[in-house]
Design a protein around this motif. Structure first.
Motif, short mmCIF file in Angstrom:
data_model
loop_
_atom_site.label_atom_id
_atom_site.label_comp_id
_atom_site.label_asym_id
_atom_site.label_seq_id
_atom_site.Cartn_x
_atom_site.Cartn_y
_atom_site.Cartn_z
N VAL A 8 0.72 -1.22 -0.18
CA VAL A 8 0.29 -0.07 -0.25
C VAL A 8 0.90 1.29 -0.11
N GLN A 9 0.81 2.41 -1.05
CA GLN A 9 1.21 2.60 -1.31
C GLN A 9 1.74 4.25 -0.60
N ASN A 10 0.50 4.35 -0.19
CA ASN A 10 0.10 5.91 0.08
C ASN A 10 -1.15 5.46 1.45
N ILE A 11 0.14 5.30 2.50
CA ILE A 11 -0.98 5.55 3.95
C ILE A 11 -1.53 7.06 4.42
N ARG A 12 -2.40 7.16 5.07
CA ARG A 12 -2.22 8.66 5.33
C ARG A 12 -2.00 8.75 6.68
N SER A 13 -1.60 8.12 7.70
CA SER A 13 -0.72 7.84 8.90
C SER A 13 -0.60 6.79 9.55
N VAL A 14 0.37 6.70 10.47
CA VAL A 14 1.04 5.87 11.39
C VAL A 14 0.67 6.23 12.56
N ARG A 15 0.13 5.74 13.92
CA ARG A 15 0.52 5.23 15.45
C ARG A 15 0.90 4.91 16.23
N ASP B 289 10.88 -2.84 22.07
CA ASP B 289 9.40 -3.10 22.59
C ASP B 289 8.18 -1.53 21.50
N PHE B 290 6.89 -1.61 21.14
CA PHE B 290 5.88 -1.07 21.25
C PHE B 290 5.48 -1.61 21.51
N LYS B 291 3.82 -0.10 21.76
CA LYS B 291 2.92 -1.22 23.35
C LYS B 291 1.47 -1.06 21.55
N TRP B 292 1.82 -0.57 21.05
CA TRP B 292 0.69 -0.57 19.60
C TRP B 292 1.10 0.43 18.10
N PHE B 293 0.30 -0.50 17.55
CA PHE B 293 0.20 0.97 15.94
C PHE B 293 -0.93 0.81 15.59
N GLU B 294 -1.14 1.93 15.25
CA GLU B 294 -2.11 2.41 14.20
C GLU B 294 -2.20 2.61 12.96
N ILE B 295 -2.55 1.70 12.23
CA ILE B 295 -2.20 2.17 10.64
C ILE B 295 -4.12 3.02 10.23
N GLU B 296 -3.86 4.19 9.87
CA GLU B 296 -5.00 5.05 8.90
C GLU B 296 -4.92 4.47 7.36
N PHE B 297 -5.86 3.89 6.51
CA PHE B 297 -5.76 4.23 5.45
C PHE B 297 -6.31 5.08 4.87
#
Length: 332
Positions: A131-138, A279-287
């Motif tokens: 996926v080339q154009n992800i809106r945001s990654v938190r 270590d990361f607690k979580w990821f949120e990937i917004e498409f």
């Protein structure tokens, strides 16, 4: 057909590319044909890195090879963060001719298929989703860190090729020929039935690469109120002694303008080193769209289910092997 820059010229030149591997020495021979001229380099897989420049810039189908630094997390040379790639960029690590790269080699591709096959020949992993154009990654990095948000990213799912062996370097890598026609992949590797293949989630953002293995340690979901977002967090099932964090390998350091890349021998990048990852607690990937989120979530689920099926098969084969039963024989 790939194009490559040479010397001090900033122009791309049409070329054909061939890759050969000397399995006894652990070196590659790179042969680039430009019209009537040929450029040949010998590089060591333990001293060379592949940088997917396309991951950091939209619509820039470029991959380059550079000399590697020390360890798995070796940084890139001090490169300007400019979409205009200049051929005069030099690696920050000098080396002896024939063993490593003294000058970075840049390749530009006419289509994604050629580019991904080029990358696969070096890395031994196929790109199953992109996926080339992800809106945001938190994400939250560590347990004492605050939330970070990066706008505009690219994500992929990588799966080991049939020829890729555990531990990094394969003794049965594919050869690659790129000459303007469809790439031809050749391999004589045996089938690997005793190894679970680990799919890798790769995230490109702000000049760094985040690599996460898709395993039972993770769960993912799409919240009802944010249907364009895929959340990834640690599994809550402590029965299997799962870690309480998302383990991720981070390559690159944007604060020092050092772009992340992969060592060709993948030293430190294998799943056997997962416990040493950050270590990361979580990821949120917004498409950008719900459809993209749904499709990638399905691909993520399929990769997880395939890993579970393969793990069960491998466990059963190991049990049979322990009882002296050959694969394919019935047990009564």
């Amino acid at each position: 057909m790939a194009s490559q820059t040479f010397g001090s010229s900033a122009e791309w030149e049409d070329c054909s590319f061939r890759l050969f591997e000397n399995q006894s020495t652990g070196k590659y021979r790179l042969l680039t044909l430009l019209g009537g001229n040929a450029d040949q380099r010998n590089v060591s897989i333990s001293a060379t890195e592949l940088v997917p420049e396309y991951g950091y810039h939209e619509n820039l189908p470029v991959i380059y090879l550079r000399a590697a630094g020390q360890g798995a997390y070796s940084p890139a040379p001090n490169l300007p963060r400019d979409k205009n790639i200049k051929s005069s960029r030099k690696s920050s690590v000098s080396s002896n001719p024939g063993t490593s790269l003294a000058t970075s080699l840049y390749y530009k591709f006419l289509n994604l298929i050629d580019m991904f096959n080029f990358q696969q020949a070096f890395m031994g992993e196929t790109i199953e989703a992109d996926v080339q154009n992800i809106r945001s990654v938190r994400y939250t990095r560590g347990f004492l860190s605050g939330e970070h948000t990066t706008h505009r990213a690219r994500i992929q799912l990588w799966k080991p090729s049939a020829t890729e062996l555990s531990g990094g370097t394969s003794t049965h890598r594919s050869s690659l020929v790129m000459n303007g026609r469809a790439p031809t992949m050749r391999s004589t590797a045996p089938t690997e039935v005793m190894r679970v293949k680990a799919t890798r989630l790769v995230i490109y953002l702000d000049g760094i690469i985040i690599s996460i293995f898709v395993t039972d340690d993770l769960v993912h979901a799409t919240p009802v109120n944010t249907t364009r977002t895929l959340r990834i967090r640690p599994s809550s099932h402590r029965t299997f002694n799962n870690p309480s964090s998302v383990k991720a390998c981070v390559l690159g350091d944007p604060k020092r303008d050092l772009i992340g890349g992969f060592r060709l021998d993948k030293e430190g990048l294998g799943i056997e080193r997962q416990d040493t990852f950050e270590d990361f607690k979580w990821f949120e990937i917004e498409f950008q769209t719900e459809a993209e989120c749904r499709c990638f979530g399905e691909d993520f689920s399929a990769a997880l289910q395939q890993r579970r099926r393969e793990r069960l098969v491998v466990e059963e084969l190991k049990k049979k092997a322990g009882r002296g039963v050959k694969a394919g024989e019935a047990v009564w």
